[in-house]
Each structure stands twice: as C-alpha cells, then as structure tokens.
Design a protein around this motif. Structure first.
Motif, PDB file in Angstrom:
ATOM      1  N   SER A  12       0.808  -1.217   0.000  1.00  0.00           N
ATOM      2  CA  SER A  12       0.000   0.000   0.000  1.00  0.00           C
ATOM      3  C   SER A  12       0.846   1.274   0.000  1.00  0.00           C
ATOM      4  O   SER A  12       0.438   2.285  -0.540  1.00  0.00           O
ATOM      5  CB  SER A  12      -0.946   0.007   1.194  1.00  0.00           C
ATOM      6  N   SER A  13       2.017   1.249   0.590  1.00  0.00           N
ATOM      7  CA  SER A  13       2.831   2.466   0.664  1.00  0.00           C
ATOM      8  C   SER A  13       3.968   2.469  -0.351  1.00  0.00           C
ATOM      9  O   SER A  13       4.858   3.296  -0.284  1.00  0.00           O
ATOM     10  CB  SER A  13       3.374   2.647   2.072  1.00  0.00           C
ATOM     11  N   ARG A  14       3.969   1.521  -1.295  1.00  0.00           N
ATOM     12  CA  ARG A  14       4.933   1.456  -2.381  1.00  0.00           C
ATOM     13  C   ARG A  14       6.377   1.373  -1.886  1.00  0.00           C
ATOM     14  O   ARG A  14       7.200   2.231  -2.132  1.00  0.00           O
ATOM     15  CB  ARG A  14       4.764   2.641  -3.331  1.00  0.00           C
ATOM     16  N   LYS A  15       6.647   0.305  -1.168  1.00  0.00           N
ATOM     17  CA  LYS A  15       8.000   0.048  -0.669  1.00  0.00           C
ATOM     18  C   LYS A  15       8.467  -1.308  -1.178  1.00  0.00           C
ATOM     19  O   LYS A  15       7.661  -2.184  -1.453  1.00  0.00           O
ATOM     20  CB  LYS A  15       8.019   0.078   0.849  1.00  0.00           C
ATOM     21  N   CYS A  16       9.776  -1.479  -1.281  1.00  0.00           N
ATOM     22  CA  CYS A  16      10.360  -2.709  -1.798  1.00  0.00           C
ATOM     23  C   CYS A  16      11.409  -3.208  -0.795  1.00  0.00           C
ATOM     24  O   CYS A  16      12.333  -2.473  -0.445  1.00  0.00           O
ATOM     25  CB  CYS A  16      11.000  -2.423  -3.156  1.00  0.00           C
ATOM     26  N   ALA A  17      11.271  -4.438  -0.339  1.00  0.00           N
ATOM     27  CA  ALA A  17      12.202  -5.020   0.634  1.00  0.00           C
ATOM     28  C   ALA A  17      13.384  -5.650  -0.110  1.00  0.00           C
ATOM     29  O   ALA A  17      13.199  -6.495  -0.979  1.00  0.00           O
ATOM     30  CB  ALA A  17      11.493  -6.066   1.482  1.00  0.00           C
ATOM     31  N   HIS A  18      14.599  -5.222   0.246  1.00  0.00           N
ATOM     32  CA  HIS A  18      15.815  -5.749  -0.380  1.00  0.00           C
ATOM     33  C   HIS A  18      16.666  -6.483   0.649  1.00  0.00           C
ATOM     34  O   HIS A  18      16.743  -6.093   1.810  1.00  0.00           O
ATOM     35  CB  HIS A  18      16.643  -4.616  -1.005  1.00  0.00           C
ATOM     36  N   PHE A  19      17.324  -7.532   0.175  1.00  0.00           N
ATOM     37  CA  PHE A  19      18.151  -8.398   0.992  1.00  0.00           C
ATOM     38  C   PHE A  19      19.609  -7.970   0.853  1.00  0.00           C
ATOM     39  O   PHE A  19      20.119  -7.823  -0.261  1.00  0.00           O
ATOM     40  CB  PHE A  19      17.957  -9.842   0.523  1.00  0.00           C
ATOM     41  N   ARG A  28      23.714  -8.663   2.426  1.00  0.00           N
ATOM     42  CA  ARG A  28      24.574  -9.612   3.148  1.00  0.00           C
ATOM     43  C   ARG A  28      25.980  -9.045   3.244  1.00  0.00           C
ATOM     44  O   ARG A  28      26.500  -8.492   2.289  1.00  0.00           O
ATOM     45  CB  ARG A  28      24.606 -10.955   2.446  1.00  0.00           C
ATOM     46  N   CYS A  29      26.593  -9.237   4.411  1.00  0.00           N
ATOM     47  CA  CYS A  29      27.972  -8.816   4.617  1.00  0.00           C
ATOM     48  C   CYS A  29      28.900  -9.926   4.121  1.00  0.00           C
ATOM     49  O   CYS A  29      28.786 -11.075   4.555  1.00  0.00           O
ATOM     50  CB  CYS A  29      28.232  -8.550   6.102  1.00  0.00           C
ATOM     51  N   PRO A  30      29.849  -9.604   3.229  1.00  0.00           N
ATOM     52  CA  PRO A  30      30.775 -10.626   2.745  1.00  0.00           C
ATOM     53  C   PRO A  30      31.801 -11.041   3.800  1.00  0.00           C
ATOM     54  O   PRO A  30      32.383 -12.111   3.716  1.00  0.00           O
ATOM     55  CB  PRO A  30      31.466  -9.962   1.550  1.00  0.00           C
ATOM     56  N   GLY A  31      31.989 -10.198   4.816  1.00  0.00           N
ATOM     57  CA  GLY A  31      32.972 -10.506   5.859  1.00  0.00           C
ATOM     58  C   GLY A  31      32.444 -11.463   6.909  1.00  0.00           C
ATOM     59  O   GLY A  31      32.996 -12.543   7.121  1.00  0.00           O
ATOM     60  N   CYS A  32      31.353 -11.102   7.569  1.00  0.00           N
ATOM     61  CA  CYS A  32      30.845 -11.915   8.686  1.00  0.00           C
ATOM     62  C   CYS A  32      29.544 -12.646   8.355  1.00  0.00           C
ATOM     63  O   CYS A  32      28.992 -13.335   9.202  1.00  0.00           O
ATOM     64  CB  CYS A  32      30.665 -11.041   9.926  1.00  0.00           C
ATOM     65  N   GLN A  33      29.028 -12.473   7.127  1.00  0.00           N
ATOM     66  CA  GLN A  33      27.816 -13.142   6.655  1.00  0.00           C
ATOM     67  C   GLN A  33      26.528 -12.665   7.341  1.00  0.00           C
ATOM     68  O   GLN A  33      25.504 -13.320   7.249  1.00  0.00           O
ATOM     69  CB  GLN A  33      27.928 -14.672   6.763  1.00  0.00           C
ATOM     70  N   LYS A  34      26.564 -11.522   8.030  1.00  0.00           N
ATOM     71  CA  LYS A  34      25.344 -10.963   8.620  1.00  0.00           C
ATOM     72  C   LYS A  34      24.383 -10.606   7.500  1.00  0.00           C
ATOM     73  O   LYS A  34      24.772 -10.087   6.462  1.00  0.00           O
ATOM     74  CB  LYS A  34      25.672  -9.711   9.440  1.00  0.00           C
ATOM     75  N   GLU A  35      23.109 -10.900   7.706  1.00  0.00           N
ATOM     76  CA  GLU A  35      22.078 -10.604   6.723  1.00  0.00           C
ATOM     77  C   GLU A  35      21.140  -9.551   7.270  1.00  0.00           C
ATOM     78  O   GLU A  35      20.892  -9.493   8.475  1.00  0.00           O
ATOM     79  CB  GLU A  35      21.306 -11.876   6.387  1.00  0.00           C
ATOM     80  N   ASP A  36      20.621  -8.705   6.376  1.00  0.00           N
ATOM     81  CA  ASP A  36      19.716  -7.654   6.792  1.00  0.00           C
ATOM     82  C   ASP A  36      18.732  -7.367   5.672  1.00  0.00           C
ATOM     83  O   ASP A  36      19.023  -7.619   4.494  1.00  0.00           O
ATOM     84  CB  ASP A  36      20.508  -6.383   7.120  1.00  0.00           C
ATOM     85  N   VAL A  37      17.556  -6.865   6.027  1.00  0.00           N
ATOM     86  CA  VAL A  37      16.539  -6.455   5.063  1.00  0.00           C
ATOM     87  C   VAL A  37      16.396  -4.943   5.171  1.00  0.00           C
ATOM     88  O   VAL A  37      16.274  -4.402   6.255  1.00  0.00           O
ATOM     89  CB  VAL A  37      15.195  -7.153   5.345  1.00  0.00           C
ATOM     90  N   VAL A  38      16.435  -4.287   4.019  1.00  0.00           N
ATOM     91  CA  VAL A  38      16.310  -2.834   3.962  1.00  0.00           C
ATOM     92  C   VAL A  38      15.084  -2.513   3.107  1.00  0.00           C
ATOM     93  O   VAL A  38      14.920  -3.063   2.021  1.00  0.00           O
ATOM     94  CB  VAL A  38      17.579  -2.187   3.359  1.00  0.00           C
ATOM     95  N   ILE A  39      14.228  -1.640   3.621  1.00  0.00           N
ATOM     96  CA  ILE A  39      13.037  -1.241   2.907  1.00  0.00           C
ATOM     97  C   ILE A  39      13.370   0.005   2.081  1.00  0.00           C
ATOM     98  O   ILE A  39      13.814   1.015   2.610  1.00  0.00           O
ATOM     99  CB  ILE A  39      11.872  -0.937   3.883  1.00  0.00           C
ATOM    100  N   ILE A  40      13.129  -0.077   0.774  1.00  0.00           N
ATOM    101  CA  ILE A  40      13.417   1.002  -0.150  1.00  0.00           C
ATOM    102  C   ILE A  40      12.098   1.630  -0.604  1.00  0.00           C
ATOM    103  O   ILE A  40      11.184   0.921  -1.026  1.00  0.00           O
ATOM    104  CB  ILE A  40      14.177   0.483  -1.401  1.00  0.00           C
ATOM    105  N   LYS A  41      11.997   2.962  -0.548  1.00  0.00           N
ATOM    106  CA  LYS A  41      10.793   3.644  -0.998  1.00  0.00           C
ATOM    107  C   LYS A  41      10.821   3.758  -2.509  1.00  0.00           C
ATOM    108  O   LYS A  41      11.808   4.153  -3.100  1.00  0.00           O
ATOM    109  CB  LYS A  41      10.705   5.034  -0.380  1.00  0.00           C
ATOM    110  N   GLU A  42       9.699   3.369  -3.116  1.00  0.00           N
ATOM    111  CA  GLU A  42       9.584   3.446  -4.583  1.00  0.00           C
ATOM    112  C   GLU A  42       9.251   4.852  -5.011  1.00  0.00           C
ATOM    113  O   GLU A  42       8.712   5.633  -4.274  1.00  0.00           O
ATOM    114  CB  GLU A  42       8.496   2.492  -5.074  1.00  0.00           C
TER     115      GLU A  42
END
Length: 80
Positions: A57-64, A66-80
């Motif tokens: 509804s708010s026109r956002k896109c979730a992107h994945f 990953r850190c190449p060093g420690c392999q930590k993963e995170d999701v970042v919401i990008i506004k369209e």
C-alpha cells in the motif's frame, strides 16, 4: 506507477555492516528468495505475501543485504 530505484539501477544503497563495518552487498529483492518461482511472479502480488504489511500500500520494496565478511544478513526497505 512507481518503480523501485534499486531494482531499476537508478540508485545504490551503501550500507556498512553493524557487526564488522564491512560494506554490505545488495543481493536483490527479498521476495526473490521465497522459492524457485518467486523471481517470475507478479511483483505486486508477491508484496502481499512478503511479511511486511505496508509494503504494497505504501509502495515500498524489501531488499536483501549480506555482509561478505561476517555473513550478517539484513533487510532494507526502499521507498519506490
């Protein structure tokens, strides 16, 4: 119609890993990782199933990311 600037190569998001400080790599839309056919599904339909209730509804896109060093993963919401 709005478009995600990261998906369409209009903008890059530069993130540093919260664990080790290395630059994180953008690995694509989060919904592309759900199953084998996810990258081929209708984007607006998949946003209804991505677990982030307001992305459609708010026109956002979730992107994945990953850190190449420690392999930590995170999701970042990008506004369209």
């Amino acid at each position: 119609m709005s478009v995600c600037p990261v998906c369409n190569g209009l903008r890059e998001v530069y993130l540093l890993c919260a664990n080790c400080g290395e630059p994180m790599l953008e690995c694509g839309k989060l919904m592309d990782y759900y199953d084998d056919y996810s990258p081929y599904m209708e984007i607006d339909l998949m946003k209804l199933e991505d677990g982030y209730s307001d992305n459609h509804s708010s026109r956002k896109c979730a992107h994945f990311y990953r850190c190449p060093g420690c392999q930590k993963e995170d999701v970042v919401i990008i506004k369209e």
